[in-house]
Design a protein around this motif. Structure first.
Motif, PDB file in Angstrom:
ATOM      1  N   GLU A 180     105.344  48.387  11.083  1.00  0.00           N
ATOM      2  CA  GLU A 180     105.399  47.235  10.183  1.00  0.00           C
ATOM      3  C   GLU A 180     106.836  46.748   9.998  1.00  0.00           C
ATOM      4  N   LYS A 181     107.769  47.695   9.835  1.00  0.00           N
ATOM      5  CA  LYS A 181     109.180  47.336   9.635  1.00  0.00           C
ATOM      6  C   LYS A 181     109.692  46.474  10.791  1.00  0.00           C
ATOM      7  N   GLY A 182     109.407  46.914  11.998  1.00  0.00           N
ATOM      8  CA  GLY A 182     109.849  46.154  13.177  1.00  0.00           C
ATOM      9  C   GLY A 182     109.204  44.781  13.196  1.00  0.00           C
ATOM     10  N   ALA A 183     107.915  44.742  12.844  1.00  0.00           N
ATOM     11  CA  ALA A 183     107.174  43.475  12.840  1.00  0.00           C
ATOM     12  C   ALA A 183     107.742  42.525  11.781  1.00  0.00           C
ATOM     13  N   ARG A 184     108.145  43.081  10.639  1.00  0.00           N
ATOM     14  CA  ARG A 184     108.703  42.249   9.556  1.00  0.00           C
ATOM     15  C   ARG A 184     110.026  41.610   9.973  1.00  0.00           C
ATOM     16  N   LYS A 185     110.795  42.352  10.794  1.00  0.00           N
ATOM     17  CA  LYS A 185     112.070  41.793  11.241  1.00  0.00           C
ATOM     18  C   LYS A 185     111.783  40.542  12.102  1.00  0.00           C
ATOM     19  N   ALA A 186     110.815  40.694  13.005  1.00  0.00           N
ATOM     20  CA  ALA A 186     110.476  39.558  13.865  1.00  0.00           C
ATOM     21  C   ALA A 186     109.847  38.427  13.048  1.00  0.00           C
ATOM     22  N   GLU A 187     109.097  38.792  11.994  1.00  0.00           N
ATOM     23  CA  GLU A 187     108.478  37.780  11.124  1.00  0.00           C
ATOM     24  C   GLU A 187     109.555  36.830  10.582  1.00  0.00           C
ATOM     25  N   LYS A 188     110.660  37.449  10.118  1.00  0.00           N
ATOM     26  CA  LYS A 188     111.754  36.639   9.563  1.00  0.00           C
ATOM     27  C   LYS A 188     112.391  35.792  10.640  1.00  0.00           C
ATOM     28  N   GLU A 189     112.709  36.432  11.749  1.00  0.00           N
ATOM     29  CA  GLU A 189     113.423  35.713  12.816  1.00  0.00           C
ATOM     30  C   GLU A 189     112.609  34.570  13.399  1.00  0.00           C
ATOM     31  N   GLN A 190     111.293  34.798  13.473  1.00  0.00           N
ATOM     32  CA  GLN A 190     110.430  33.795  14.115  1.00  0.00           C
ATOM     33  C   GLN A 190     109.862  32.763  13.131  1.00  0.00           C
ATOM     34  N   HIS A 191     110.163  32.935  11.844  1.00  0.00           N
ATOM     35  CA  HIS A 191     109.660  32.022  10.802  1.00  0.00           C
ATOM     36  C   HIS A 191     108.139  31.913  10.822  1.00  0.00           C
ATOM     37  N   VAL A 192     107.503  33.099  10.886  1.00  0.00           N
ATOM     38  CA  VAL A 192     106.041  33.115  10.841  1.00  0.00           C
ATOM     39  C   VAL A 192     105.634  33.908   9.587  1.00  0.00           C
TER      40      VAL A 192
END
Ligand code: BGC
Length: 332
Positions: A65-77
């Motif tokens: 989840e932590k890794g996914a959250r980082k991408a969530e922020k970067e990708q604006h999703v």
């Protein structure tokens, strides 16, 4: 008459005050509520993905989840992390069904059992919802792509490590997360195949923990009662080694028993540092989470992506613990 005028004035005053206060608090709520902020943010892609693991309440999945959250922020999703609190295939499939019904833009989930998960994965795909399998693949389904460990290879590495560390002589007990899930089956198969290289390593027993440390401890206890000659253990899922260790400690058998675990949770690394667990198979759950979100966004944008994205796997022993520390530091 005069009193009527006073009443009207008081009423009018009250209405104006209520209006102004409501407007003030509505504005404040809008500023404080991140999801509302997201909705008005210019940068938001408007895409809503869901990550459904087999067990939300599990330290391994929190790293994903932590890794996914980082991408969530970067990708604006927007990413939702939801699923069964404790592992259950039927409830897992229900969560995927719910995600399909709520028309999310993409689903990231495990393909724990190829047969059982294929229909629901194919249903999502048929409705135009991309599915990225993570950690465990369902290759017979129409999933868009897989991100995760090559589980057969990881089991093979564990087998080779055990042969090397025990000098090719051991009586092995295996605690596996489940007999029915594909990642566990592949790990055990890879492990068994690696042991073909040595005629003095024998597997005496294999039992399932249902990915809980309590059942891992119970099953270890049963095994050592039945086969007191077991002198090596392989735990194939993240929490198995904790059960193996506690059971062996209770019986005073921790010294002289070789243990190879799976994953690099902080507790596992401590056990390696203390010399209680001899080795572990490193997976990269943070990387899996991060890559899966990047990948599913790219798919929704119509990009062609390759089907298989294997993440790194290696064997960690006491002598090579430091690189792990370095890797952890680059995580948030
Ligand atoms: C596996 C996951 C599993 C977890 C359980 C990991 O080794 O890759 O699929 O959910 O262990 O703790």
């Amino acid at each position: 008459m005069k009193s009527d005028k006073i009443i009207y004035s008081v009423l009018l005053f009250a209405i104006v005050i209520t209006g102004v206060t409501s407007f003030y608090y509505a504005l404040k709520a809008l500023q404080n509520n991140p999801s509302m902020e997201k909705a008005v943010s210019k940068e938001s892609s408007g895409l809503h993905f869901v990550l459904i693991p087999q067990e939300t309440d599990n330290d391994y999945w929190r790293l994903v989840e932590k890794g996914a959250r980082k991408a969530e922020k970067e990708q604006h999703v927007t990413l939702e992390y939801n699923g069964p609190k404790k592992s259950s295939v039927s409830s897992h499939i229900e969560w995927i069904e719910k995600a399909i019904a709520s028309k999310v833009d993409g689903i990231i989930t495990q393909g724990l059992q190829d047969e059982a998960f294929r229909p629901v994965i194919n249903k999502a795909i048929a409705k135009g919802i991309p599915v990225v399998t993570i950690d465990t693949d369902a290759p017979s389904s129409n999933r868009s792509a897989y991100v995760g460990t090559d589980n057969y290879q990881a089991g093979f590495l564990a087998g080779k490590a055990l042969i090397k560390d025990t000098g090719g002589k051991a009586n092995v007990g295996i605690i596996t997360g489940s007999f029915d899930t594909r990642n566990m089956q592949l790990r055990v198969q890879g492990f068994k195949d690696a042991l073909q290289q040595s005629s003095n390593v024998h597997i005496l027993d294999i039992r399932e923990s249902h990915i809980t440390r309590i059942q891992a401890a119970e099953k270890t206890e049963q095994m050592i009662q039945k086969h007191p000659e077991i002198d090596a253990f392989f735990g194939t899922s993240a929490l198995d080694c904790f059960g193996i260790v506690s059971s062996l400690q209770q019986r005073g058998r921790i010294d002289g028993t070789y243990i190879i675990a799976f994953d690099t949770l902080p507790e596992t690394l401590d056990l390696i540092r203390e010399g209680i667990v001899d080795a572990t198979v490193e997976q990269t759950p943070y990387q899996m989470g991060y890559e899966s979100v990047n990948l599913i966004k790219s798919i929704t944008q119509g990009n062609k992506v390759s089907k298989i994205h294997h993440t790194d796997t290696s064997i960690i022993r006491k002598q090579n613990l430091e690189p792990i520390k370095v890797k952890k530091e680059i995580m948030p």
